[in-house]
Design a protein around this motif. Structure first.
Motif, mmCIF file in Angstrom:
data_model
loop_
_atom_site.group_PDB
_atom_site.id
_atom_site.type_symbol
_atom_site.label_atom_id
_atom_site.label_comp_id
_atom_site.label_asym_id
_atom_site.label_seq_id
_atom_site.Cartn_x
_atom_site.Cartn_y
_atom_site.Cartn_z
ATOM 1 N N LEU A 96 0.789 -1.096 0.024
ATOM 2 C CA LEU A 96 -0.075 -0.044 0.039
ATOM 3 C C LEU A 96 0.824 1.086 -0.081
ATOM 4 O O LEU A 96 0.476 2.295 -0.505
ATOM 5 C CB LEU A 96 -0.836 -0.177 1.226
ATOM 6 C CG LEU A 96 -2.074 -1.060 1.081
ATOM 7 C CD1 LEU A 96 -2.868 -1.106 2.575
ATOM 8 C CD2 LEU A 96 -3.046 -0.699 0.017
ATOM 9 N N ALA A 97 2.018 1.039 0.503
ATOM 10 C CA ALA A 97 2.923 2.117 0.450
ATOM 11 C C ALA A 97 3.337 2.732 -0.795
ATOM 12 O O ALA A 97 3.788 4.035 -1.231
ATOM 13 C CB ALA A 97 4.042 1.976 1.136
ATOM 14 N N ARG A 98 3.224 1.898 -1.781
ATOM 15 C CA ARG A 98 3.683 2.432 -3.137
ATOM 16 C C ARG A 98 2.532 2.164 -4.564
ATOM 17 O O ARG A 98 2.559 2.199 -5.624
ATOM 18 C CB ARG A 98 4.696 1.378 -3.596
ATOM 19 C CG ARG A 98 4.609 -0.055 -3.884
ATOM 20 C CD ARG A 98 5.887 -0.827 -4.038
ATOM 21 N NE ARG A 98 5.568 -2.272 -4.288
ATOM 22 C CZ ARG A 98 5.628 -3.114 -3.225
ATOM 23 N NH1 ARG A 98 6.189 -2.622 -1.939
ATOM 24 N NH2 ARG A 98 5.439 -4.468 -3.449
ATOM 25 N N ARG A 99 1.363 1.864 -3.817
ATOM 26 C CA ARG A 99 -0.034 1.832 -4.659
ATOM 27 C C ARG A 99 -1.003 2.535 -4.399
ATOM 28 O O ARG A 99 -1.226 2.982 -3.415
ATOM 29 C CB ARG A 99 -0.444 0.155 -4.661
ATOM 30 C CG ARG A 99 0.651 -0.725 -5.210
ATOM 31 C CD ARG A 99 -0.222 -2.022 -5.655
ATOM 32 N NE ARG A 99 0.842 -3.165 -5.954
ATOM 33 C CZ ARG A 99 0.521 -4.442 -6.074
ATOM 34 N NH1 ARG A 99 -0.692 -4.841 -6.026
ATOM 35 N NH2 ARG A 99 1.535 -5.175 -6.572
ATOM 36 N N PRO A 100 -1.922 3.394 -5.445
ATOM 37 C CA PRO A 100 -2.854 3.910 -5.081
ATOM 38 C C PRO A 100 -4.278 3.099 -4.709
ATOM 39 O O PRO A 100 -4.110 1.922 -4.842
ATOM 40 C CB PRO A 100 -3.282 4.467 -6.439
ATOM 41 C CG PRO A 100 -2.743 3.499 -7.665
ATOM 42 C CD PRO A 100 -1.394 3.030 -6.762
ATOM 43 N N ARG A 101 -4.775 3.651 -3.936
ATOM 44 C CA ARG A 101 -6.219 2.846 -3.653
ATOM 45 C C ARG A 101 -7.128 2.486 -4.594
ATOM 46 O O ARG A 101 -6.928 3.241 -5.632
ATOM 47 C CB ARG A 101 -7.039 3.896 -2.536
ATOM 48 C CG ARG A 101 -7.531 4.970 -3.291
ATOM 49 C CD ARG A 101 -8.687 5.871 -2.265
ATOM 50 N NE ARG A 101 -9.413 7.005 -3.029
ATOM 51 C CZ ARG A 101 -10.724 6.754 -3.439
ATOM 52 N NH1 ARG A 101 -11.273 5.728 -3.290
ATOM 53 N NH2 ARG A 101 -11.073 7.638 -4.020
ATOM 54 N N ARG A 102 -7.718 1.229 -4.293
ATOM 55 C CA ARG A 102 -8.649 0.893 -5.530
ATOM 56 C C ARG A 102 -9.925 1.566 -5.308
ATOM 57 O O ARG A 102 -10.581 2.187 -4.145
ATOM 58 C CB ARG A 102 -8.766 -0.739 -5.368
ATOM 59 C CG ARG A 102 -7.525 -1.257 -5.539
ATOM 60 C CD ARG A 102 -7.852 -2.760 -5.733
ATOM 61 N NE ARG A 102 -6.557 -3.394 -6.260
ATOM 62 C CZ ARG A 102 -6.332 -3.792 -7.481
ATOM 63 N NH1 ARG A 102 -7.165 -3.288 -8.201
ATOM 64 N NH2 ARG A 102 -5.140 -4.252 -7.795
ATOM 65 N N VAL A 103 -10.582 1.877 -6.594
ATOM 66 C CA VAL A 103 -11.425 2.625 -6.659
ATOM 67 C C VAL A 103 -12.819 1.791 -7.338
ATOM 68 O O VAL A 103 -12.906 0.818 -7.941
ATOM 69 C CB VAL A 103 -11.270 3.815 -7.478
ATOM 70 C CG1 VAL A 103 -10.440 4.839 -6.613
ATOM 71 C CG2 VAL A 103 -10.853 3.624 -9.080
ATOM 72 N N LEU A 104 -14.268 2.359 -7.334
ATOM 73 C CA LEU A 104 -15.386 2.071 -8.180
ATOM 74 C C LEU A 104 -15.683 3.363 -8.906
ATOM 75 O O LEU A 104 -15.499 4.401 -8.462
ATOM 76 C CB LEU A 104 -16.259 1.555 -7.042
ATOM 77 C CG LEU A 104 -16.088 0.359 -6.546
ATOM 78 C CD1 LEU A 104 -17.364 0.156 -5.423
ATOM 79 C CD2 LEU A 104 -16.101 -0.791 -7.472
ATOM 80 N N PRO A 105 -16.274 3.090 -10.060
ATOM 81 C CA PRO A 105 -16.727 4.200 -10.842
ATOM 82 C C PRO A 105 -17.412 5.286 -10.280
ATOM 83 O O PRO A 105 -17.303 6.632 -10.624
ATOM 84 C CB PRO A 105 -17.602 3.482 -11.938
ATOM 85 C CG PRO A 105 -16.843 2.256 -12.124
ATOM 86 C CD PRO A 105 -16.931 1.954 -10.709
ATOM 87 N N ASP A 106 -18.515 5.125 -9.131
ATOM 88 C CA ASP A 106 -19.227 6.100 -8.449
ATOM 89 C C ASP A 106 -18.432 6.949 -7.792
ATOM 90 O O ASP A 106 -18.998 8.010 -7.279
ATOM 91 C CB ASP A 106 -20.557 5.516 -7.971
ATOM 92 C CG ASP A 106 -20.111 4.610 -6.843
ATOM 93 O OD1 ASP A 106 -19.162 3.734 -6.991
ATOM 94 O OD2 ASP A 106 -21.130 4.401 -5.973
ATOM 95 N N GLN A 107 -17.185 6.768 -7.439
ATOM 96 C CA GLN A 107 -16.290 7.544 -6.811
ATOM 97 C C GLN A 107 -15.558 8.564 -7.615
ATOM 98 O O GLN A 107 -14.842 9.441 -6.873
ATOM 99 C CB GLN A 107 -15.428 6.648 -5.858
ATOM 100 C CG GLN A 107 -16.082 5.591 -4.927
ATOM 101 C CD GLN A 107 -14.912 4.567 -4.153
ATOM 102 O OE1 GLN A 107 -14.004 4.294 -4.935
ATOM 103 N NE2 GLN A 107 -15.095 4.230 -3.037
ATOM 104 N N LEU A 108 -15.624 8.561 -8.698
ATOM 105 C CA LEU A 108 -14.926 9.153 -9.480
ATOM 106 C C LEU A 108 -15.471 10.560 -10.189
ATOM 107 O O LEU A 108 -14.936 11.318 -10.604
ATOM 108 C CB LEU A 108 -14.248 8.367 -10.756
ATOM 109 C CG LEU A 108 -13.522 7.000 -10.381
ATOM 110 C CD1 LEU A 108 -13.163 6.184 -11.677
ATOM 111 C CD2 LEU A 108 -12.136 7.512 -9.541
ATOM 112 N N GLY A 109 -16.714 10.374 -10.120
ATOM 113 C CA GLY A 109 -17.726 11.525 -10.758
ATOM 114 C C GLY A 109 -19.175 11.438 -10.884
ATOM 115 O O GLY A 109 -19.224 10.281 -10.116
ATOM 116 N N PRO A 110 -19.861 12.156 -11.584
ATOM 117 C CA PRO A 110 -21.279 12.111 -11.139
ATOM 118 C C PRO A 110 -21.875 11.042 -12.191
ATOM 119 O O PRO A 110 -20.933 10.728 -13.322
ATOM 120 C CB PRO A 110 -21.685 13.507 -11.606
ATOM 121 C CG PRO A 110 -20.602 13.969 -12.408
ATOM 122 C CD PRO A 110 -19.297 13.633 -11.702
ATOM 123 N N ALA A 111 -22.984 10.515 -11.969
ATOM 124 C CA ALA A 111 -23.443 9.605 -13.277
ATOM 125 C C ALA A 111 -23.749 10.494 -14.257
ATOM 126 O O ALA A 111 -23.886 11.383 -14.256
ATOM 127 C CB ALA A 111 -24.935 9.032 -12.316
#
Length: 348
Positions: free
Chosen positions: A72-87
């Motif tokens: 985790l010290a060298r990788r970004p967090r994992r995401v889902l599409p609804d965390q990146l922008g509006p619908a």
């Protein structure tokens, strides 16, 4: 630690739960498999230094947590599409994005991960695969936490470690460990859905089973109107690796009307589906026969959130292959397999 066979006997019985722990930390089945293997490799290399002051399980969790923190010290967090922008709204073909997506976890790998404590020699706070700490919403919220806060939360609230044990692992003070836990809990309260407790939980109910059958029938028939009758008005749909996501039943159905219509240039083909479970949630495994193909090939798994007898959220993943679910890459020939999902999985 003794001879190699003794070592393997002691540690291998904990492999599945250690892998689940790594999954909670990292949000990826593939990474969890790699880090579980790394944990056992580190344990093997350090076996002569194991003094038995703690149980083998505690020792392995310490190794696994530190291995995950290194990643985790060298990788970004994992995401889902609804965390990146509006619908958004459907508008023809969409492009996939190469991002570190959160991944689902098959229940077939969760089953048997809870430790056997009948011998009375294991930690009283041993990990248990509870739905509320493995469901997708929980994992998505945990991804917002800085690595050490994430580790603190999982060690304290999932594994039941004491503040002193947690502080020792993280090489910090008890006061700092308690402060990190309070900050982590506050973040989770902000990120978790307000009505999460009302979601379908535990073993499938008769109502859930009937809803899944209707859901599968609607998709296999290519009938968006039938799908619409199963969705809440504010239902959401995410589809990693695509950043576009939909925030209403109307938008979902507009997208399905394009992708299911054989006359549409955006038609992706016809589906076959099987009920499965992932992250202790109802789900469907999907096979797709594209317009220019003759076979239904593995497409992915869709996790469903069910509330009040309707689907309130769908999360469709294409990131894991069929093998993770104990299923074949192509739909077996003949209609018999379609009506015997349990047999299909056992034969895979």
């Amino acid at each position: 630690m003794g001879h190699a066979p003794d070592f393997e006997t002691l540690v291998e019985r904990h492999r599945r739960e250690i892998q689940v722990h790594c999954y909670r930390m990292l949000g990826s089945l593939a990474d969890a498999e790699d880090l579980a293997q790394e944990t056992f490799l580190r344990a093997w290399k350090g076996r002569d230094g194991f003094e038995g002051r703690a149980s083998v399980r505690t020792w392995l969790y310490r190794i696994a947590t530190n291995a995950c923190l290194d990643v985790l010290a060298r990788r970004p967090r994992r995401v889902l599409p609804d965390q990146l922008g509006p619908a958004g709204e459907p508008a023809g073909p969409i492009a996939a994005a190469d991002l570190p997506w959160l991944e689902p976890y098959p229940d077939r790998l969760l089953d048997g991960a809870a430790p056997d404590t009948t011998g009375g020699t294991d930690d009283p706070g041993a990990a248990v695969v509870e739905r509320e700490t493995i469901e997708l919403a929980y994992l998505a919220a945990v991804q917002y936490l800085p690595p050490r806060q994430r580790a603190t939360l999982i060690l304290r609230d999932v594994l039941g470690w004491s503040a002193k044990e947690t502080a020792a692992l993280l090489e910090t003070s008890v006061a700092s460990a308690n402060s990190a836990l309070q900050r982590a809990r506050a973040t989770l309260r902000e990120r978790l859905p307000a009505r999460r407790a009302e979601w379908t939980a535990g073993d499938p109910t008769a109502e859930e089973t009937a809803l899944l059958k209707r859901f599968i029938a609607a998709y296999e028939a290519g009938d968006p109107a039938a799908v619409a009758r199963l969705l809440h008005e504010d239902a959401q749909a995410i589809m990693p690796p695509y950043t576009l996501w939909f925030g209403s039943r109307a938008a979902i159905i507009r997208a399905l009307s394009l992708s299911m219509d054989p006359a549409s240039p955006d038609c992706i083909g016809r589906f076959r589906m099987l009920p499965v479970r992932a992250n202790r949630q109802p789900a469907v495994a999907t096979y797709l026969r594209r317009p220019d193909e003759r076979e239904h090939r593995w497409f992915g798994v869709t996790l469903l959130t069910i509330e009040g007898g309707v689907v309130t959220a769908m999360a469709a993943f294409e990131s894991l292959g069929a093998a993770a679910w104990g299923l074949p890459e192509t739909w077996p020939a003949g209609d018999g397999a379609r009506h015997s999902p349990g047999k299909m999985q056992s034969d895979a």
